[in-house]
Design a protein around this motif. Structure first.
Motif, PDB file in Angstrom:
ATOM      1  N   TRP A 290     -10.944   1.506  -4.374  1.00  0.00           N
ATOM      2  CA  TRP A 290      -9.747   1.915  -3.642  1.00  0.00           C
ATOM      3  C   TRP A 290      -9.047   0.727  -2.986  1.00  0.00           C
ATOM      4  O   TRP A 290      -7.841   0.750  -2.788  1.00  0.00           O
ATOM      5  CB  TRP A 290     -10.106   2.954  -2.575  1.00  0.00           C
ATOM      6  N   LEU A 291      -9.809  -0.308  -2.655  1.00  0.00           N
ATOM      7  CA  LEU A 291      -9.220  -1.464  -1.998  1.00  0.00           C
ATOM      8  C   LEU A 291      -8.539  -2.414  -2.978  1.00  0.00           C
ATOM      9  O   LEU A 291      -7.494  -2.994  -2.663  1.00  0.00           O
ATOM     10  CB  LEU A 291     -10.296  -2.213  -1.204  1.00  0.00           C
ATOM     11  N   ALA A 292      -9.122  -2.599  -4.153  1.00  0.00           N
ATOM     12  CA  ALA A 292      -8.551  -3.536  -5.116  1.00  0.00           C
ATOM     13  C   ALA A 292      -7.128  -3.158  -5.532  1.00  0.00           C
ATOM     14  O   ALA A 292      -6.248  -4.030  -5.589  1.00  0.00           O
ATOM     15  CB  ALA A 292      -9.458  -3.648  -6.338  1.00  0.00           C
ATOM     16  N   GLY A 296      -3.517  -5.366  -5.271  1.00  0.00           N
ATOM     17  CA  GLY A 296      -2.557  -5.551  -6.349  1.00  0.00           C
ATOM     18  C   GLY A 296      -1.159  -5.112  -5.957  1.00  0.00           C
ATOM     19  O   GLY A 296      -0.162  -5.770  -6.297  1.00  0.00           O
ATOM     20  N   ILE A 297      -1.073  -4.002  -5.234  1.00  0.00           N
ATOM     21  CA  ILE A 297       0.231  -3.495  -4.792  1.00  0.00           C
ATOM     22  C   ILE A 297       0.870  -4.444  -3.780  1.00  0.00           C
ATOM     23  O   ILE A 297       2.071  -4.731  -3.847  1.00  0.00           O
ATOM     24  CB  ILE A 297       0.065  -2.082  -4.202  1.00  0.00           C
ATOM     25  N   LEU A 298       0.081  -4.950  -2.847  1.00  0.00           N
ATOM     26  CA  LEU A 298       0.611  -5.890  -1.855  1.00  0.00           C
ATOM     27  C   LEU A 298       1.166  -7.146  -2.529  1.00  0.00           C
ATOM     28  O   LEU A 298       2.239  -7.644  -2.163  1.00  0.00           O
ATOM     29  CB  LEU A 298      -0.484  -6.273  -0.855  1.00  0.00           C
ATOM     30  N   LEU A 299       0.420  -7.663  -3.505  1.00  0.00           N
ATOM     31  CA  LEU A 299       0.848  -8.895  -4.179  1.00  0.00           C
ATOM     32  C   LEU A 299       2.091  -8.663  -5.042  1.00  0.00           C
ATOM     33  O   LEU A 299       3.037  -9.459  -5.001  1.00  0.00           O
ATOM     34  CB  LEU A 299      -0.293  -9.431  -5.046  1.00  0.00           C
ATOM     35  N   SER A 300       2.088  -7.582  -5.813  1.00  0.00           N
ATOM     36  CA  SER A 300       3.240  -7.328  -6.675  1.00  0.00           C
ATOM     37  C   SER A 300       4.482  -7.006  -5.856  1.00  0.00           C
ATOM     38  O   SER A 300       5.605  -7.372  -6.242  1.00  0.00           O
ATOM     39  CB  SER A 300       2.927  -6.183  -7.648  1.00  0.00           C
ATOM     40  N   ASP A 301       4.288  -6.337  -4.718  1.00  0.00           N
ATOM     41  CA  ASP A 301       5.437  -5.999  -3.880  1.00  0.00           C
ATOM     42  C   ASP A 301       6.098  -7.254  -3.322  1.00  0.00           C
ATOM     43  O   ASP A 301       7.328  -7.361  -3.301  1.00  0.00           O
ATOM     44  CB  ASP A 301       4.991  -5.095  -2.730  1.00  0.00           C
ATOM     45  N   TYR A 302       5.276  -8.203  -2.907  1.00  0.00           N
ATOM     46  CA  TYR A 302       5.836  -9.424  -2.301  1.00  0.00           C
ATOM     47  C   TYR A 302       6.412 -10.365  -3.350  1.00  0.00           C
ATOM     48  O   TYR A 302       7.550 -10.849  -3.214  1.00  0.00           O
ATOM     49  CB  TYR A 302       4.762 -10.138  -1.492  1.00  0.00           C
ATOM     50  N   ASN A 330       6.770   5.158   0.116  1.00  0.00           N
ATOM     51  CA  ASN A 330       7.223   4.561  -1.133  1.00  0.00           C
ATOM     52  C   ASN A 330       6.396   5.177  -2.249  1.00  0.00           C
ATOM     53  O   ASN A 330       5.261   4.755  -2.513  1.00  0.00           O
ATOM     54  CB  ASN A 330       7.052   3.040  -1.089  1.00  0.00           C
ATOM     55  N   TRP A 331       6.944   6.201  -2.914  1.00  0.00           N
ATOM     56  CA  TRP A 331       6.166   6.960  -3.899  1.00  0.00           C
ATOM     57  C   TRP A 331       5.704   6.078  -5.058  1.00  0.00           C
ATOM     58  O   TRP A 331       4.678   6.344  -5.680  1.00  0.00           O
ATOM     59  CB  TRP A 331       6.963   8.144  -4.417  1.00  0.00           C
ATOM     60  N   ARG A 332       6.438   5.009  -5.341  1.00  0.00           N
ATOM     61  CA  ARG A 332       6.054   4.118  -6.437  1.00  0.00           C
ATOM     62  C   ARG A 332       4.720   3.446  -6.144  1.00  0.00           C
ATOM     63  O   ARG A 332       3.871   3.309  -7.037  1.00  0.00           O
ATOM     64  CB  ARG A 332       7.151   3.074  -6.668  1.00  0.00           C
ATOM     65  N   ALA A 333       4.542   3.027  -4.895  1.00  0.00           N
ATOM     66  CA  ALA A 333       3.278   2.390  -4.505  1.00  0.00           C
ATOM     67  C   ALA A 333       2.129   3.388  -4.558  1.00  0.00           C
ATOM     68  O   ALA A 333       1.016   3.052  -4.972  1.00  0.00           O
ATOM     69  CB  ALA A 333       3.399   1.787  -3.103  1.00  0.00           C
ATOM     70  N   VAL A 334       2.395   4.621  -4.147  1.00  0.00           N
ATOM     71  CA  VAL A 334       1.359   5.665  -4.175  1.00  0.00           C
ATOM     72  C   VAL A 334       0.924   5.931  -5.608  1.00  0.00           C
ATOM     73  O   VAL A 334      -0.273   6.032  -5.912  1.00  0.00           O
ATOM     74  CB  VAL A 334       1.873   6.953  -3.517  1.00  0.00           C
ATOM     75  N   VAL A 335       1.892   6.052  -6.517  1.00  0.00           N
ATOM     76  CA  VAL A 335       1.571   6.283  -7.926  1.00  0.00           C
ATOM     77  C   VAL A 335       0.782   5.113  -8.496  1.00  0.00           C
ATOM     78  O   VAL A 335      -0.203   5.292  -9.227  1.00  0.00           O
ATOM     79  CB  VAL A 335       2.858   6.523  -8.740  1.00  0.00           C
ATOM     80  N   ALA A 336       1.215   3.906  -8.169  1.00  0.00           N
ATOM     81  CA  ALA A 336       0.512   2.714  -8.660  1.00  0.00           C
ATOM     82  C   ALA A 336      -0.921   2.684  -8.149  1.00  0.00           C
ATOM     83  O   ALA A 336      -1.857   2.322  -8.888  1.00  0.00           O
ATOM     84  CB  ALA A 336       1.258   1.451  -8.225  1.00  0.00           C
ATOM     85  N   TRP A 337      -1.111   3.077  -6.891  1.00  0.00           N
ATOM     86  CA  TRP A 337      -2.459   3.097  -6.310  1.00  0.00           C
ATOM     87  C   TRP A 337      -3.335   4.129  -7.022  1.00  0.00           C
ATOM     88  O   TRP A 337      -4.501   3.869  -7.323  1.00  0.00           O
ATOM     89  CB  TRP A 337      -2.384   3.406  -4.820  1.00  0.00           C
ATOM     90  N   LEU A 338      -2.782   5.280  -7.314  1.00  0.00           N
ATOM     91  CA  LEU A 338      -3.544   6.323  -8.018  1.00  0.00           C
ATOM     92  C   LEU A 338      -3.900   5.874  -9.426  1.00  0.00           C
ATOM     93  O   LEU A 338      -5.020   6.100  -9.896  1.00  0.00           O
ATOM     94  CB  LEU A 338      -2.735   7.618  -8.057  1.00  0.00           C
ATOM     95  N   ILE A 339      -2.944   5.242 -10.125  1.00  0.00           N
ATOM     96  CA  ILE A 339      -3.218   4.757 -11.483  1.00  0.00           C
ATOM     97  C   ILE A 339      -4.317   3.698 -11.467  1.00  0.00           C
ATOM     98  O   ILE A 339      -5.147   3.623 -12.380  1.00  0.00           O
ATOM     99  CB  ILE A 339      -1.923   4.186 -12.102  1.00  0.00           C
ATOM    100  N   GLY A 340      -4.347   2.889 -10.406  1.00  0.00           N
ATOM    101  CA  GLY A 340      -5.345   1.825 -10.331  1.00  0.00           C
ATOM    102  C   GLY A 340      -6.720   2.285  -9.909  1.00  0.00           C
ATOM    103  O   GLY A 340      -7.721   1.616 -10.195  1.00  0.00           O
ATOM    104  N   SER A 341      -6.812   3.434  -9.238  1.00  0.00           N
ATOM    105  CA  SER A 341      -8.100   3.866  -8.691  1.00  0.00           C
ATOM    106  C   SER A 341      -8.695   5.086  -9.383  1.00  0.00           C
ATOM    107  O   SER A 341      -9.909   5.146  -9.617  1.00  0.00           O
ATOM    108  CB  SER A 341      -7.963   4.164  -7.193  1.00  0.00           C
ATOM    109  N   VAL A 342      -7.870   6.065  -9.737  1.00  0.00           N
ATOM    110  CA  VAL A 342      -8.390   7.321 -10.301  1.00  0.00           C
ATOM    111  C   VAL A 342      -9.205   7.115 -11.579  1.00  0.00           C
ATOM    112  O   VAL A 342     -10.280   7.712 -11.739  1.00  0.00           O
ATOM    113  CB  VAL A 342      -7.238   8.317 -10.538  1.00  0.00           C
TER     114      VAL A 342
END
Length: 356
Positions: A290-292, A296-302, A330-342
């Motif tokens: 869940w952390l990784a 990735g989202i923090l880095l890609s966002d910046y 920011n629904w895009r970040a939420v979706v990205a997080w789910l794709i990366g963890s689920v």
């Protein structure tokens, strides 16, 4: 090495793994060093003002648990110091306490270690950076969590270029410590006739003379300091920052530190966790899934979305540009997080259930 790798291959793997994670740590630390913001504020730009609280809570939860677990490990080290100095205090085989049994001896050591850590909660995080250095060379753990909230520390950097030292400091430190560990473990295995990888177990054999006990006491004391540095930097400061962000009107960094200390070290009863909850320990070890994605989202966002430019003032405004929508998400970040963890959950569940 127990999996069949040579000592050279083992050290190479350790160096490469920590070099890769140091790249993520450094890349994220640039944000904190440039804008002087902690992880709790940085996450608002990626997840949205209110959704960021979820990302903050995810990081805070791991801090609570690991603070308690590391406090108990520190108590074991204190216990080893006491045993080395006062042999009659020993009441278990080989001079070491068993994690499954909370004796008066162990609880005494636990209280001693807990009281040792409390004064450090009064010190401002910027002056605890040397404890973070201790963690770098002493804690043989997963650095993925630090990649998420490195800006809790990098925010105090006087210049952005200062964070680049981590690229080599992290992998070289771990490589050096692993090399020393391999030598020590190999020598102990030859000397005592059995494979021994736990340094505290090695020290349990150092009881034949006053000199040997003195060596055990000093080495055990170094582990006490290492646990202290790891716990204060990686868990206490980070989680107290998270509490401060969630309840700014009631919790400052100092109050948050005390909350973390008492909840993590006492309310969660880490001695029971270590004694029986192997599934929970496997859960905490696999928490990185869940952390990784957050990293990735923090880095890609910046670096990609906002092209290395943030508006710091808007980070602190609930209705600013980082609100994104009426829900502050920011629904895009939420979706990205789910794709990366689920997709990783099935393997994670297997690890927790079967203890792999």
């Amino acid at each position: 090495m127990t999996l069949g790798f040579s000592w050279r291959e083992t050290i190479g793997i350790i160096f490469l793994g920590h070099f890769l994670i140091s790249l993520a740590i450094t890349a994220n630390a640039i944000v904190g060093a440039k804008y002087h913001i902690p992880y709790t504020i940085q996450s608002r730009t990626s997840f949205g003002f209110f959704a960021s609280f979820v990302a903050v809570f995810i990081r805070m939860l791991v801090g609570f648990f690991w603070y308690g677990i590391n406090t108990y490990n520190g108590a074991i080290c204190v216990n080893a110091v006491i045993i080395a100095i006062w042999p009659s205090f020993k009441d278990v085989p080989n001079g070491l306490p068993e994690s499954a049994n909370i004796t008066t001896q162990m609880m005494t050591s636990y209280v001693v270690y807990f009281l040792i850590t409390l004064p450090f909660h009064w010190i401002h995080p910027r002056y605890l950076k040397w404890f973070f250095d201790i963690k770098t060379i002493s804690m043989l753990g997963n650095y993925g969590t630090m990649a998420v909230n490195i800006n809790d520390f990098a925010r105090y950097a006087r210049a952005t270029r200062m964070v680049y030292a981590q690229i080599l400091a992290v992998p070289l430190s771990f490589m050096l410590m692993s090399f020393m560990g391999i030598i020590i473990a190999g020598a102990a295995s030859d000397l005592y006739g059995t494979d021994i990888w736990d340094p505290l177990t090695i020290m349990s054999y150092w009881s034949g003379s006053s000199g040997a006990r003195a060596a055990a006491a000093f080495v055990s004391l170094s582990f006490v300091l290492a646990q202290l540095g790891a716990n204060i930097s990686a868990n206490c400061i980070s989680a107290s920052n998270d509490l401060n962000a969630m309840f700014p009107s009631y919790v400052n960094l100092r109050r948050g530190s005390y909350i973390i200390a008492f909840v993590g070290a006492w309310a969660l009863t880490p001695w029971n966790i270590l004694a029986s909850a192997s599934a929970l320990l496997n859960f905490m070890d696999g928490y990185i899934i869940w952390l990784a994605p957050i990293t990735g989202i923090l880095l890609s966002d910046y670096y990609v979305v906002h092209r290395q430019t943030y508006d710091v003032e808007d980070m602190y405004i609930p209705h600013g540009k980082y609100r994104y929508n009426k829900w502050g998400t920011n629904w895009r970040a939420v979706v990205a997080w789910l794709i990366g963890s689920v997709p990783l959950i099935p393997g994670f569940a297997l690890r927790v259930c079967l203890g792999l």
